[in-house]
Scaffold this active site. Structure first.
Site: not given
Ligand code: DQA
Length: 151
Positions: A27, A104
């Protein structure tokens, strides 16, 4: 300049309040407020007015979507894990009838199989994944075009 058709609601779902504590390899290590700062700067570049919302409550997320009809002209949604199973949130997004882009940070297609499914399929004009914060910039650009908003 703020006009009445340039508002974009940027919705973050479960676990985004602790974004800076989640795996930085996946992230990027930035906090939600740092992310929102970037989004805000980009939005203004495109002539959009962002409104931010985050909750860890699924019902509250749905209720915010209900209110979005009056608050916003478009939506960027990153619902986190809810993306992969919450039909309630999909139904709430659908009833807004607003143009929406799903974003995402991580490449959901390249991770666990269960992350490949999105309840927003068919409800959003685009799904952008795996581009980190830049994915939001792309989403904002798409929505500015869709709303015919110029800086
Ligand atoms: C997410 C991807 C999802 O699978 C995960 O559960 C998240 C973050 C992303 O921004 O990459 O909480 O949405």
């Amino acid at each position: 300049m703020t006009t009445s058709h340039n508002r974009v609601a940027v919705l973050h779902g479960v676990n985004f309040d602790v974004l800076d504590r989640r795996d930085p390899e996946i992230y990027g290590g930035l906090s939600l407020s740092e992310l929102e700062h970037k989004i805000s700067d980009w939005a203004h570049e495109f002539g959009l007015e962002p409104i931010f919302f985050q909750t860890n409550g699924e019902g509250e997320f749905c209720e915010y979507l209900h209110r979005s009809i009056d608050l916003a002209d478009s939506i960027i949604v990153n619902a986190g894990a809810w993306t992969h199973y919450s039909r309630a949130i999909a139904d709430a997004l659908e009833l807004t009838r607003l143009p929406a882009v799903e974003v995402h940070l991580s490449d959901v297609e390249a991770r666990d199989d269960w992350r490949k499914l999105s309840v927003f399929d068919g409800l959003v004009i685009a799904k952008i994944a795996g581009k980190g914060p830049d994915g939001y910039r792309e989403a904002l650009e798409m929505l500015a075009t869709k709303l015919e908003v110029t800086p």
